[in-house]
Write an enzyme that holds these catalytic residues in place. Sequence first.
Site, PDB file in Angstrom:
ATOM      1  N   GLY A  92       0.769  -1.230   0.000  1.00 25.71           N
ATOM      2  CA  GLY A  92       0.000   0.000   0.000  1.00 25.71           C
ATOM      3  C   GLY A  92       0.805   1.287   0.000  1.00 25.71           C
ATOM      4  N   SER A  93       2.089   1.238  -0.393  1.00 24.90           N
ATOM      5  CA  SER A  93       2.911   2.464  -0.370  1.00 24.90           C
ATOM      6  C   SER A  93       2.413   3.504  -1.368  1.00 24.90           C
ATOM      7  CB  SER A  93       4.378   2.129  -0.644  1.00 24.90           C
ATOM      8  OG  SER A  93       4.572   1.680  -1.970  1.00 24.90           O
ATOM      9  N   ASN A  94       1.884   3.083  -2.496  1.00 26.91           N
ATOM     10  CA  ASN A  94       1.316   4.060  -3.443  1.00 26.91           C
ATOM     11  C   ASN A  94       0.055   4.694  -2.865  1.00 26.91           C
ATOM     12  OD1 ASN A  94       2.634   4.402  -6.230  1.00 26.91           O
ATOM     13  ND2 ASN A  94       2.788   2.213  -5.906  1.00 26.91           N
ATOM     14  N   LEU A 170      -4.222  -6.786  -7.605  1.00 27.70           N
ATOM     15  CA  LEU A 170      -3.718  -7.874  -8.456  1.00 27.70           C
ATOM     16  C   LEU A 170      -4.795  -8.698  -9.128  1.00 27.70           C
ATOM     17  CD1 LEU A 170      -0.667  -9.122  -6.346  1.00 27.70           C
ATOM     18  CD2 LEU A 170      -0.704  -7.497  -8.252  1.00 27.70           C
ATOM     19  N   LEU A 172      -8.144  -9.083 -11.830  1.00 27.97           N
ATOM     20  CA  LEU A 172      -8.677  -8.456 -13.049  1.00 27.97           C
ATOM     21  C   LEU A 172      -9.954  -7.678 -12.737  1.00 27.97           C
ATOM     22  CD1 LEU A 172      -8.122  -8.393 -16.167  1.00 27.97           C
ATOM     23  CD2 LEU A 172      -9.880 -10.179 -16.340  1.00 27.97           C
ATOM     24  N   ASN A 187      -4.435   2.669 -13.445  1.00 26.68           N
ATOM     25  CA  ASN A 187      -3.591   1.661 -12.815  1.00 26.68           C
ATOM     26  C   ASN A 187      -2.135   2.068 -12.958  1.00 26.68           C
ATOM     27  OD1 ASN A 187      -2.881  -1.064 -11.776  1.00 26.68           O
ATOM     28  ND2 ASN A 187      -2.015  -1.306 -13.820  1.00 26.68           N
ATOM     29  N   HIS A 189       1.713   0.465 -13.265  1.00 24.93           N
ATOM     30  CA  HIS A 189       2.429  -0.775 -13.540  1.00 24.93           C
ATOM     31  C   HIS A 189       3.919  -0.464 -13.485  1.00 24.93           C
ATOM     32  CE1 HIS A 189       3.170  -4.741 -15.289  1.00 24.93           C
ATOM     33  NE2 HIS A 189       4.070  -4.157 -16.054  1.00 24.93           N
ATOM     34  N   ASP A 230      -3.193  -4.442 -18.528  1.00 22.37           N
ATOM     35  CA  ASP A 230      -2.123  -3.544 -18.994  1.00 22.37           C
ATOM     36  C   ASP A 230      -2.216  -3.119 -20.452  1.00 22.37           C
ATOM     37  OD1 ASP A 230       0.138  -5.580 -17.072  1.00 22.37           O
ATOM     38  OD2 ASP A 230      -1.090  -3.871 -16.473  1.00 22.37           O
ATOM     39  N   GLU A 259       7.375   5.784  -8.819  1.00 18.82           N
ATOM     40  CA  GLU A 259       5.919   5.554  -8.846  1.00 18.82           C
ATOM     41  C   GLU A 259       5.206   6.525  -7.915  1.00 18.82           C
ATOM     42  OE1 GLU A 259       4.449   1.542  -8.300  1.00 18.82           O
ATOM     43  OE2 GLU A 259       6.336   0.732  -9.031  1.00 18.82           O
TER      44      GLU A 259
HETATM   45  N1  LIG Z   1      -9.200  -5.075 -16.310  1.00 11.99           N
HETATM   46  C1  LIG Z   1      -7.981  -4.812 -15.754  1.00 11.99           C
HETATM   47  N2  LIG Z   1      -7.750  -5.194 -14.487  1.00 11.99           N
HETATM   48  C2  LIG Z   1      -6.535  -4.939 -13.916  1.00 11.99           C
HETATM   49  C3  LIG Z   1      -5.517  -4.319 -14.671  1.00 11.99           C
HETATM   50  C4  LIG Z   1      -5.807  -3.927 -16.019  1.00 11.99           C
HETATM   51  O1  LIG Z   1      -4.953  -3.323 -16.730  1.00 11.99           O
HETATM   52  N3  LIG Z   1      -7.047  -4.192 -16.518  1.00 11.99           N
HETATM   53  N4  LIG Z   1      -4.265  -4.107 -14.112  1.00 11.99           N
HETATM   54  C5  LIG Z   1      -3.973  -4.952 -12.960  1.00 11.99           C
HETATM   55  C6  LIG Z   1      -2.657  -4.660 -12.332  1.00 11.99           C
HETATM   56  N5  LIG Z   1      -1.638  -5.435 -13.045  1.00 11.99           N
HETATM   57  C7  LIG Z   1      -0.699  -4.764 -13.760  1.00 11.99           C
HETATM   58  O2  LIG Z   1      -0.557  -3.545 -13.691  1.00 11.99           O
HETATM   59  C8  LIG Z   1      -1.647  -6.839 -12.999  1.00 11.99           C
HETATM   60  C9  LIG Z   1      -2.027  -7.482 -11.830  1.00 11.99           C
HETATM   61  C10 LIG Z   1      -2.031  -8.862 -11.757  1.00 11.99           C
HETATM   62  C11 LIG Z   1      -1.668  -9.632 -12.867  1.00 11.99           C
HETATM   63  C12 LIG Z   1      -1.723 -11.119 -12.786  1.00 11.99           C
HETATM   64  O3  LIG Z   1      -1.187 -11.801 -13.632  1.00 11.99           O
HETATM   65  N6  LIG Z   1      -2.415 -11.594 -11.736  1.00 11.99           N
HETATM   66  C13 LIG Z   1      -2.486 -13.054 -11.484  1.00 11.99           C
HETATM   67  C14 LIG Z   1      -3.015 -13.312 -10.072  1.00 11.99           C
HETATM   68  C15 LIG Z   1      -2.081 -12.690  -9.048  1.00 11.99           C
HETATM   69  C16 LIG Z   1      -2.595 -12.928  -7.630  1.00 11.99           C
HETATM   70  O4  LIG Z   1      -3.832 -13.042  -7.452  1.00 11.99           O
HETATM   71  O5  LIG Z   1      -1.739 -13.000  -6.730  1.00 11.99           O
HETATM   72  C17 LIG Z   1      -3.446 -13.694 -12.468  1.00 11.99           C
HETATM   73  O6  LIG Z   1      -4.457 -13.056 -12.823  1.00 11.99           O
HETATM   74  O7  LIG Z   1      -3.170 -14.853 -12.770  1.00 11.99           O
HETATM   75  C18 LIG Z   1      -1.266  -9.008 -14.026  1.00 11.99           C
HETATM   76  C19 LIG Z   1      -1.241  -7.615 -14.105  1.00 11.99           C
HETATM   77  C20 LIG Z   1      -5.096  -4.909 -11.941  1.00 11.99           C
HETATM   78  N7  LIG Z   1      -6.326  -5.273 -12.638  1.00 11.99           N
HETATM   79  N1  GAR Z   2       1.089  -5.298 -12.361  1.00 13.76           N
HETATM   80  C1  GAR Z   2       0.695  -4.639 -11.145  1.00 13.76           C
HETATM   81  C2  GAR Z   2       1.906  -4.380 -10.283  1.00 13.76           C
HETATM   82  O1  GAR Z   2       2.888  -5.099 -10.358  1.00 13.76           O
HETATM   83  N2  GAR Z   2       1.803  -3.334  -9.492  1.00 13.76           N
HETATM   84  C3  GAR Z   2       2.904  -2.961  -8.650  1.00 13.76           C
HETATM   85  O2  GAR Z   2       2.706  -3.478  -7.358  1.00 13.76           O
HETATM   86  C4  GAR Z   2       3.427  -2.628  -6.430  1.00 13.76           C
HETATM   87  C5  GAR Z   2       2.489  -2.281  -5.324  1.00 13.76           C
HETATM   88  O3  GAR Z   2       3.214  -1.621  -4.312  1.00 13.76           O
HETATM   89  P1  GAR Z   2       2.409  -0.864  -3.130  1.00 13.76           P
HETATM   90  O4  GAR Z   2       1.357  -1.817  -2.637  1.00 13.76           O
HETATM   91  O5  GAR Z   2       3.474  -0.567  -2.122  1.00 13.76           O
HETATM   92  O6  GAR Z   2       1.802   0.378  -3.734  1.00 13.76           O
HETATM   93  C6  GAR Z   2       3.855  -1.392  -7.223  1.00 13.76           C
HETATM   94  O7  GAR Z   2       5.227  -1.474  -7.582  1.00 13.76           O
HETATM   95  C7  GAR Z   2       3.008  -1.461  -8.463  1.00 13.76           C
HETATM   96  O8  GAR Z   2       3.602  -0.865  -9.602  1.00 13.76           O
END
Ligand SMILES: Nc1nc2c(c(=O)[nH]1)N[C@@H](CN(C=O)c1ccc(C(=O)N[C@@H](CCC(=O)O)C(=O)O)cc1)CN2
Ligand code: GAR
Length: 295
Positions: A92-94, A170, A172, A187, A189, A230, A259
């Site tokens: 949660g740092s962001n 994390l 969808l 979002n 990334h 993404d 970030e």
């Molecule tokens: N509809 C969307 N939902 C989310 C997006 C997005 O762009 N469109 N971004 C993600 C955040 N993210 C990248 O920025 C991201 C997060 C998670 C995954 C991923 O592969 N997750 C795994 C499960 C991980 C877990 O539950 O521990 C998976 O789905 O298999 C990829 C990219 C947030 N939502």
């Molecule tokens: N694809 C999604 C992803 O990797 N997001 C990344 O998770 C971290 C969350 O840190 P935070 O919980 O300290 O903000 C951040 O580095 C963010 O970019």
Amino acid sequence: MEAQCSLYRVCPNPSVPLIRSPNHLLLLKLPSPNYSRSIVRTNHPYSHSVCLRENIACRKNGQMIVNASLEGEVSRSVIRKKKLAVFVSGGGSNFRSIHEASLEGLIYGETVVVVTNRSGCGGAEYARTKNVPVILFPKTKDEPHGLSASELVATLGNFEIDFIILAGYLKLIPLELIQAYSKSIVNIHPSLLPAFGGKGYYGMKVHKAVIDSGARFSGPTIHLVDEHFDTGRILAQRVVPVLANDAAEDLAARVLKEEHRLYVEVVAALCDERIVWRADGVPLIRSKENPNELY
Ligand SMILES: Nc1nc2c(c(=O)[nH]1)N[C@@H](CN(C=O)c1ccc(C(=O)N[C@@H](CCC(=O)O)C(=O)O)cc1)CN2
Ligand SMILES: NCC(=O)N[C@@H]1O[C@H](COP(=O)([O-])[O-])[C@@H](O)[C@H]1O
């Protein structure tokens, strides 16, 4: 003469709306032609105000530069303070950076609810310490009390949410939520999308892939959220170097620091209504300092 100042109402007449704010666009109807006009820019780029200098106390850096009693009608249009829902899954740092920037007045918005798929994560714990409500989404075997997508849409509507900010979330985001908040979900990334993005690319996995690839640069991307991981329109990026002897943790720390800076800047622009959509659909940010500059 232009003056940077915040406008304070000095008129005892309660029917005249309060105009004490640096972020208000003020349209003052001159009560008579013998009032002088001058354009006063408050510290919000859009708020140019016709300042009845004989009638308004203007204060610059705490120093009263004009003092008088206010008469005449005041009508105003204001940029409303925005309500944010922040989605977290990790430390949660962001979220913390955004929340602190809101408290400092750098972001004209307030986090009114936190959404998480992990009730015990750091972001949720921080929210509780700040008395921000935490709701669970989605419903899973680990989180049986989680909301369904339609329940989440209704709940966010009850909170009157303007923007959804994904901050390490994390799961969808379902199409139902994306349709309910069109062009209003962003979002962050931790790579320069479209490189090193998509399903499977999150957290340290991203930084490991960047280093293994031999890439010399990386950095955060903030993008609009569509129905896939993404692939939404890129709104902002910053570049950091990848050093020859970087471990993934070193790169992660360097990117995360950037970030925090970038997300505060972008969320501030969202709340200030400074996003401009180019004809080809690319979102741009209008500079706060120079409204004629887009980037
Ligand atoms: N509809 C969307 N939902 C989310 C997006 C997005 O762009 N469109 N971004 C993600 C955040 N993210 C990248 O920025 C991201 C997060 C998670 C995954 C991923 O592969 N997750 C795994 C499960 C991980 C877990 O539950 O521990 C998976 O789905 O298999 C990829 C990219 C947030 N939502
Ligand atoms: N694809 C999604 C992803 O990797 N997001 C990344 O998770 C971290 C969350 O840190 P935070 O919980 O300290 O903000 C951040 O580095 C963010 O970019």
